[in-house]
Design an enzyme around this catalytic site. Sequence first.
Site, PDB file in Angstrom:
ATOM      1  N   GLU A   1       4.790  -3.942  12.265  1.00  0.00           N
ATOM      2  CA  GLU A   1       3.917  -2.766  12.108  1.00  0.00           C
ATOM      3  C   GLU A   1       2.668  -3.237  11.392  1.00  0.00           C
ATOM      4  OE1 GLU A   1       4.214   0.271  13.187  1.00  0.00           O
ATOM      5  OE2 GLU A   1       6.260   0.267  13.922  1.00  0.00           O
ATOM      6  N   LEU A   2       1.552  -3.257  12.096  1.00  0.00           N
ATOM      7  CA  LEU A   2       0.369  -3.937  11.564  1.00  0.00           C
ATOM      8  C   LEU A   2      -0.772  -2.954  11.301  1.00  0.00           C
ATOM      9  CD1 LEU A   2       0.676  -6.997  13.947  1.00  0.00           C
ATOM     10  CD2 LEU A   2       1.857  -6.539  11.803  1.00  0.00           C
TER      11      LEU A   2
ATOM     12  N   ASN B   1       0.804  -1.230   0.000  1.00  0.00           N
ATOM     13  CA  ASN B   1       0.000   0.000   0.000  1.00  0.00           C
ATOM     14  C   ASN B   1       0.837   1.281   0.000  1.00  0.00           C
ATOM     15  OD1 ASN B   1       0.734  -0.433   2.661  1.00  0.00           O
ATOM     16  ND2 ASN B   1      -1.191   0.306   3.504  1.00  0.00           N
TER      17      ASN B   1
ATOM     18  N   CYS C   1      -2.938   2.146   6.622  1.00  0.00           N
ATOM     19  CA  CYS C   1      -3.003   1.671   8.011  1.00  0.00           C
ATOM     20  C   CYS C   1      -3.468   2.784   8.929  1.00  0.00           C
ATOM     21  CB  CYS C   1      -1.634   1.166   8.432  1.00  0.00           C
ATOM     22  SG  CYS C   1      -0.341   2.377   8.151  1.00  0.00           S
TER      23      CYS C   1
ATOM     24  N   GLU D   1     -10.264  -3.865  10.692  1.00  0.00           N
ATOM     25  CA  GLU D   1      -9.725  -2.930   9.703  1.00  0.00           C
ATOM     26  C   GLU D   1     -10.366  -3.199   8.343  1.00  0.00           C
ATOM     27  OE1 GLU D   1      -5.683  -3.729   8.357  1.00  0.00           O
ATOM     28  OE2 GLU D   1      -5.243  -1.597   8.518  1.00  0.00           O
TER      29      GLU D   1
END
Length: 462
Positions: A248-249, A150, A282, A366
């Site tokens: 990093e989610l 992304n 995110c 999400e």
Amino acid sequence: MPAPRYPLVIGDRRVDTPDWLPVDDRATGEVIAEVAAGRPGDVDAAVACARAALPAWEALGPVGRAGAMRRYAAVLDAHQPGLAALIHREEGKPLSEAQAEVARACEVVHHFAGEAERLWTMHLPGASLSTGSTVRPAPIGVVAAITPWNFPVALVLWKLGPALAAGCCMIVKPAQEAPLAARMVCDLATEAGLPDGVVSCITGDGPVLGEALCTHPGVDKVAFTGSRRVAEQVAAWAAPRIKALSLELGGHGSLLVLDDADLDTAAEVALVQGFANCGQACYSVNRILVPRPLEDDIIARLRSGIAALDLGPMATDRGPARHAMLLDDARAKGATVEGGALREGNYVEPALVTGAGPGVLLVDEEPFTPVVAVLPYDDLEDAIAEANRPDYGLVSYVCGGPSRRTLDVAARIECGTVVVNGWRVVVPQAPYAGWKGSGVGTELGRPGLEAFIRWQHLRVLA
Ligand code: NAD
């Protein structure tokens, strides 16, 4: 004419593979390139090359590395238009968004070149100046960077900038969906004169290369950005060898609108961060928490803003199907959905959802598609509790009057980043970290540099 082929980047070498993977233009579906399908043996070669490069890269010292990084940053700057054009095609985001991503990402390399020079070794003298405690920042070693599609350039350079400053060597494994710009970032390391082996890039299948990198004894750290599902797998692979790990989610951003907020600002935050990159960010705004008396005002602003949006195509073939699934789920649970239809190709309409609450998928998980849900509240404490309810804690937003209360509310939101009265999230000087289910570890800022350092205490007694 056949699509151009892009080989693996293994230090200074460009390596062809037996198999190649197509990369398409998201707007047209045309195959614009093929990238090498790396295999575990290629990972072995890249790791060997990185390990060979490590001692000299560390020995170059902070000032030497800063100089090398400045030359690299200059080369990246010169190629900004080309990088942005690639992102625009392979990922689908509008060219202006791609240009902004690349420009901000290049700033990260400039910033960490400066940070390299401030990497001091500390000395606490003992009985004489030559004895005592010397504490030095040693590089963690060879790092595998596994990055998503992304923000294909930013999420590589957020790792590469601090890693290079710390004296690490890095092997980048970009997402199969959008590997071209990330690979080009690594390719340019050679043009910039970075030593052979300091930067490599292995394109190919995520699970195959992910396992090869995460279990490799020559990889000291895995820096991963992506989904929680894959992060759990990455962590499991890394665990038996006790590798350093950063994850990093995803996030589930709330925009908490206070009763004294400027509603134009709040609507702008919702529109920019709800729909940037077609909702595939995110740090997206997913839930808008608004005092009930202001609900109609904010919805009216959102409706007119959404009508003026011009979204690019979604970045993956899964995206439109997920958008439809989430909106069907919301409707089935009694919510009202405005917009959201699938269009031709990879395009979808943005959606506005009202009357949804916990239990509706897009309010709990999400979404990663262009949709925002408006949730009215009667009591501020309930709104703060809702902001903190999902097991995410990456980025949220608060809009309120210029009072102490606004900041106090912001500090109670359980996220690594809370943006107040605006939507610009990231600066290279400040840390970016997921709390709770949004990850472990920190990128950017001083903590982001220290994430690539292991401290050594030299205790000199005589
Ligand atoms: P993803 O987890 O599917 O993929 C991430 C990377 O892992 C890619 O390189 C992919 O090829 C690889 N991969 C995929 N399956 C794998 C497997 N089984 N084993 C090993 N590697 C595998 O994520 P995505 O769909 O590319 O990205 C979207 C996610 O990333 C979202 O959750 C988003 O919120 C998150 N994200 C987080 C941040 C942040 O900084 N916190 C930034 C951007 C995106």
